[in-house]
Scaffold this active site. Structure first.
Site, PDB file in Angstrom:
ATOM      1  N   ASP A 147      42.493  40.856  29.852  1.00 22.72           N
ATOM      2  CA  ASP A 147      43.438  41.494  30.767  1.00 22.72           C
ATOM      3  C   ASP A 147      44.035  42.761  30.155  1.00 22.72           C
ATOM      4  OD1 ASP A 147      44.818  41.652  33.171  1.00 22.72           O
ATOM      5  OD2 ASP A 147      45.633  39.619  33.060  1.00 22.72           O
ATOM      6  N   ASP A 202      45.348  42.299  41.964  1.00 25.46           N
ATOM      7  CA  ASP A 202      45.119  40.883  42.246  1.00 25.46           C
ATOM      8  C   ASP A 202      44.964  40.608  43.739  1.00 25.46           C
ATOM      9  OD1 ASP A 202      45.406  40.671  39.568  1.00 25.46           O
ATOM     10  OD2 ASP A 202      47.149  39.335  39.622  1.00 25.46           O
TER      11      ASP A 202
HETATM   12  C1  GLA Z   1      46.770  39.689  35.856  1.00 29.47           C
HETATM   13  C2  GLA Z   1      45.324  39.445  36.292  1.00 29.47           C
HETATM   14  C3  GLA Z   1      45.251  38.102  37.019  1.00 29.47           C
HETATM   15  C4  GLA Z   1      45.741  36.997  36.101  1.00 29.47           C
HETATM   16  C5  GLA Z   1      47.155  37.284  35.618  1.00 29.47           C
HETATM   17  C6  GLA Z   1      47.598  36.315  34.537  1.00 29.47           C
HETATM   18  O1  GLA Z   1      47.597  39.868  36.949  1.00 29.47           O
HETATM   19  O2  GLA Z   1      44.871  40.473  37.111  1.00 29.47           O
HETATM   20  O3  GLA Z   1      43.937  37.850  37.460  1.00 29.47           O
HETATM   21  O4  GLA Z   1      44.863  36.887  35.007  1.00 29.47           O
HETATM   22  O5  GLA Z   1      47.247  38.604  35.074  1.00 29.47           O
HETATM   23  O6  GLA Z   1      48.889  36.579  34.080  1.00 29.47           O
END
Ligand code: GLA
Length: 401
Positions: A147, A202
């Site tokens: 990430d 997301d």
């Molecule tokens: C980000 C990523 C998500 C998830 C969260 C976890 O938002 O894009 O897919 O992994 O972090 O905290």
């Protein structure tokens, strides 16, 4: 003599040159990830139950393989700097969990972050990349999602390259999933670094819309489909555009889930289920395990669909498949039903990326409906059907001669 020494030096140095582990994702990876449904609420019982359910529900047989623990599995680093699992949530430890998952014929995935903390504030890998990669390799990890929170002043390409090299040095083949949300156009530089890269922020449990949070948004299925234009040429075997993990089974309607899943297949997307596998309706199982839709996603050519036309809120997508086949998807973006009357003979599809072309006035294809699971005629006659709101009709065309 000099030449021989140079040749010998180059030859000896070769195995040390870091690279991406190739051949690990020749078709888009399939599996499950904890985040969409469970967020930070992860523990070893959940992961074991999920592995059990992946087998019992038929998902393994349908091709799903990776069980990935997203954020919040982390405990502290030990005195030498090696990351440990949270001892309360994972009392048996990660090696034991990996063994459990492997014994079921599944593969084990984990999550970290290029910054000093993960998005949920757990320890990140910044400054510990080689040590973390060694730890994952010892544990038996097969997949790493990496990430991009808390990465102040880091260069994305450089940071992902560092972790790629660390994984390679650790010696265990691990699928490397880049998650920087498309901010730094990873499709332009990610091909030799990772096996897949996120192209969006997301996903949320919404078909058409934006969910606003404090300073960021999560996105609907349609918004993610529309977000990036003209990047399909960057995807292919071992390097995929990733429109995020799925929300199938997390609360949208059956029509919307079916449309979401079908479009992910058309986009040659990684198919990571994001729902509770231990508690699925039959409709959810039927969607996630539709083998003919999955075969479109997993087609060996690895070509993303192209948007052929959009009219009256109905998109028509075409995806070239192996052996001259095509997948076709009618996507109804509207909430009201639409009457489809598609006169094939009026259409020509030209795909410069795949170097494929079809002129329906000159060629005849048999048509199979991949959700009704039956033959529905040939392309020498117009295709007529009712298409409910927020739903799809997904077809597979096969050359008649
Ligand atoms: C980000 C990523 C998500 C998830 C969260 C976890 O938002 O894009 O897919 O992994 O972090 O905290």
């Amino acid at each position: 003599m000099k030449l021989q020494i140079i040749a010998l030096t180059v030859f000896c140095a070769l195995p040390l040159l870091a690279q991406k582990f190739t051949g690990l994702a020749l078709t888009p990876p399939m599996g499950w990830n904890s985040w969409n449904k469970f967020g930070c609420d992860v523990n070893e019982e959940l992961i074991k139950d999920t592995a059990d359910a992946m087998v019992a529900s038929g998902l393994l047989d349908a091709g799903y393989q990776y069980v990935v623990i997203d954020d919040c599995w982390h405990g502290e680093r030990d005195s030498l700097g090696f990351i440990q699992a949270d001892p309360e949530r994972f009392p048996s430890g990660m090696r034991a969990l990996a063994d459990y998952i492997h014994a079921k014929g599944l593969k084990f995935g984990i999550y970290s972050d290029a910054g000093w903390k993960t998005c949920a504030g757990r320890p990140g890998s910044r400054g510990y990349e080689f040590q973390d990669a060694r730890q994952y390799a010892r544990w038996g990890v097969d997949y790493l999602k990496y990430d991009w929170c808390n990465t102040e002043h880091l260069n994305a390409r450089g940071a992902y390259l560092t972790m790629r090299d660390a994984l390679y040095a650790a010696g265990r083949p691990i699928v490397f999933s880049l998650c920087e949300w498309g901010n730094n156009q990873p499709w332009l530089w990610g091909r030799n670094i990772g096996h897949l890269w996120r192209i969006s922020g997301d996903i949320g449990v919404v078909f058409d819309g934006e969910i606003k949070h404090d300073g960021w948004s999560s996105w609907g299925v349609l918004q993610i489909i529309d977000m990036r234009q003209n990047i399909r040429q960057y995807a292919g075997p071992d390097h995929w555009n990733d429109p995020d993990m799925m929300e199938v089974g997390n609360g949208m309607s059956v029509n919307q889930d079916r449309a979401h899943f079908s479009m992910w297949c058309m986009l040659a997307a990684p198919l990571m289920a994001g729902n509770d596998l231990s508690d699925m309706t039959q409709e959810t199982v039927d969607i996630l395990t539709n083998r003919e839709a999955i075969a479109v996603d997993q087609d060996s050519l690895g070509i993303q669909a192209l948007n052929h036309s959009s009219q009256d809120s109905v998109d028509v997508w075409f995806k070239p498949l192996a052996h001259g086949d095509w997948a076709v998807c009618f996507l109804n973006r509207d909430v009201v039903a639409k009457a489809i009357n598609f006169v094939w003979a009026d259409h020509q599809v030209v795909d410069d990326v795949a170097d494929r072309k079809v002129t329906f006035a000159d060629e005849n294809y048999s048509i199979r409906d991949l959700w009704a699971k039956k033959a529905v005629g040939t392309t020498d006659k117009p295709f007529s059907a009712q298409l409910p709101g927020h739903d799809v009709i997904m077809l597979r065309l096969r050359p008649m001669n």
